[in-house]
Scaffold this motif. Structure first.
Motif, PDB file in Angstrom:
ATOM      1  N   GLU A   1       0.841  -1.215   0.058  1.00  0.00           N
ATOM      2  CA  GLU A   1       0.358   0.023   0.069  1.00  0.00           C
ATOM      3  C   GLU A   1       1.016   1.438  -0.382  1.00  0.00           C
ATOM      4  O   GLU A   1       0.470   2.152  -0.830  1.00  0.00           O
TER       5      GLU A   1
ATOM      6  N   THR B   1      -3.465   5.795   5.011  1.00  0.00           N
ATOM      7  CA  THR B   1      -4.047   4.619   6.243  1.00  0.00           C
ATOM      8  C   THR B   1      -5.577   4.865   5.681  1.00  0.00           C
ATOM      9  O   THR B   1      -6.215   6.237   5.989  1.00  0.00           O
ATOM     10  N   TRP B   2      -6.630   4.141   6.973  1.00  0.00           N
ATOM     11  CA  TRP B   2      -7.968   4.528   6.877  1.00  0.00           C
ATOM     12  C   TRP B   2      -8.138   4.084   8.764  1.00  0.00           C
ATOM     13  O   TRP B   2      -8.429   3.163   9.203  1.00  0.00           O
TER      14      TRP B   2
ATOM     15  N   SER C   1      -4.546  -0.284   7.912  1.00  0.00           N
ATOM     16  CA  SER C   1      -4.275  -0.999   6.595  1.00  0.00           C
ATOM     17  C   SER C   1      -5.810  -1.300   5.837  1.00  0.00           C
ATOM     18  O   SER C   1      -6.276  -1.905   5.900  1.00  0.00           O
ATOM     19  N   PRO C   2      -5.859  -0.679   3.924  1.00  0.00           N
ATOM     20  CA  PRO C   2      -7.653  -0.706   3.697  1.00  0.00           C
ATOM     21  C   PRO C   2      -7.299  -1.828   3.515  1.00  0.00           C
ATOM     22  O   PRO C   2      -8.422  -2.602   3.419  1.00  0.00           O
TER      23      PRO C   2
ATOM     24  N   TYR D   1      -8.309  -4.495   6.294  1.00  0.00           N
ATOM     25  CA  TYR D   1     -10.133  -4.454   6.870  1.00  0.00           C
ATOM     26  C   TYR D   1     -10.091  -5.878   5.473  1.00  0.00           C
ATOM     27  O   TYR D   1     -11.205  -6.129   6.198  1.00  0.00           O
TER      28      TYR D   1
END
Length: 171
Positions: free
Chosen positions: A37, A44-45, A118-119, A122
């Motif tokens: 990523e 990041t989310w 971390s998308p 998830y």
């Protein structure tokens, strides 16, 4: 003649198995996904309070997983099919749900996802739950039914799969 395995040997084997699985799923996989990523520029989310919730969930789920290991070792075996418990384990966390190790693992993954933001990671908790539900659970339940017969059938009928009865919505 080989000596019968001890409670301690079963516990050590279970904890070693958990260490390998946890290292891969909770350290290596998230690190690789986050590195990819980062290389791709994916941000990041982080949810508000997500890091704290992630740590708390990871610690609680890990403690539950270790508790499962102790219960499994008392059943004279490990969660690994080639070294399965000699007795059906229905004590400790196994009184509340039929596979608390799966619940623990999915919860740990969710904790890591919240912590890292971390998308891609998830996606791991629902993917892990789906994999366990569709691929692993059916063969595990066939194995347990063949090994323990009516004792397992009764346990399966009494104990919920994922959500303890006390936490379920009542109508």
């Amino acid at each position: 003649m080989a000596r019968p395995a001890t409670h301690r040997r079963h516990l050590v084997a279970t904890l070693a198995w958990m260490l390998v699985v946890w290292s891969l799923a909770l350290l290596v996989l998230p690190a690789v996904l986050r590195a990819v990523e980062t290389r791709l520029g994916v941000p990041t989310w982080h949810l508000p309070g997500g890091r704290v919730a992630g740590v708390l969930l990871l610690v609680a789920a890990s403690a539950a997983g270790v508790r499962c290991a102790f219960a499994m070792a008392r059943g004279e075996g490990t969660p690994v099919p080639f070294d399965a418990a000699a007795r059906l384990v229905v004590t400790g966390p196994y009184r509340r749900v039929r596979n608390p190790m799966a619940v623990s693992g999915v919860s740990q993954a969710l904790g890591v996802a919240l912590l890292l933001g971390s998308p891609a990671y998830y996606l791991v908790p629902p993917a892990g739950a789906l994999l366990w539900q569709v691929v692993i659970r059916p063969s595990e339940e066939r194995f347990l039914l063949a090994r323990f017969g009516a004792e397992y059938a009764d346990y399966r009928d009494r104990v919920p799969l994922w959500v303890p009865a006390r936490l379920r919505w009542r109508r």
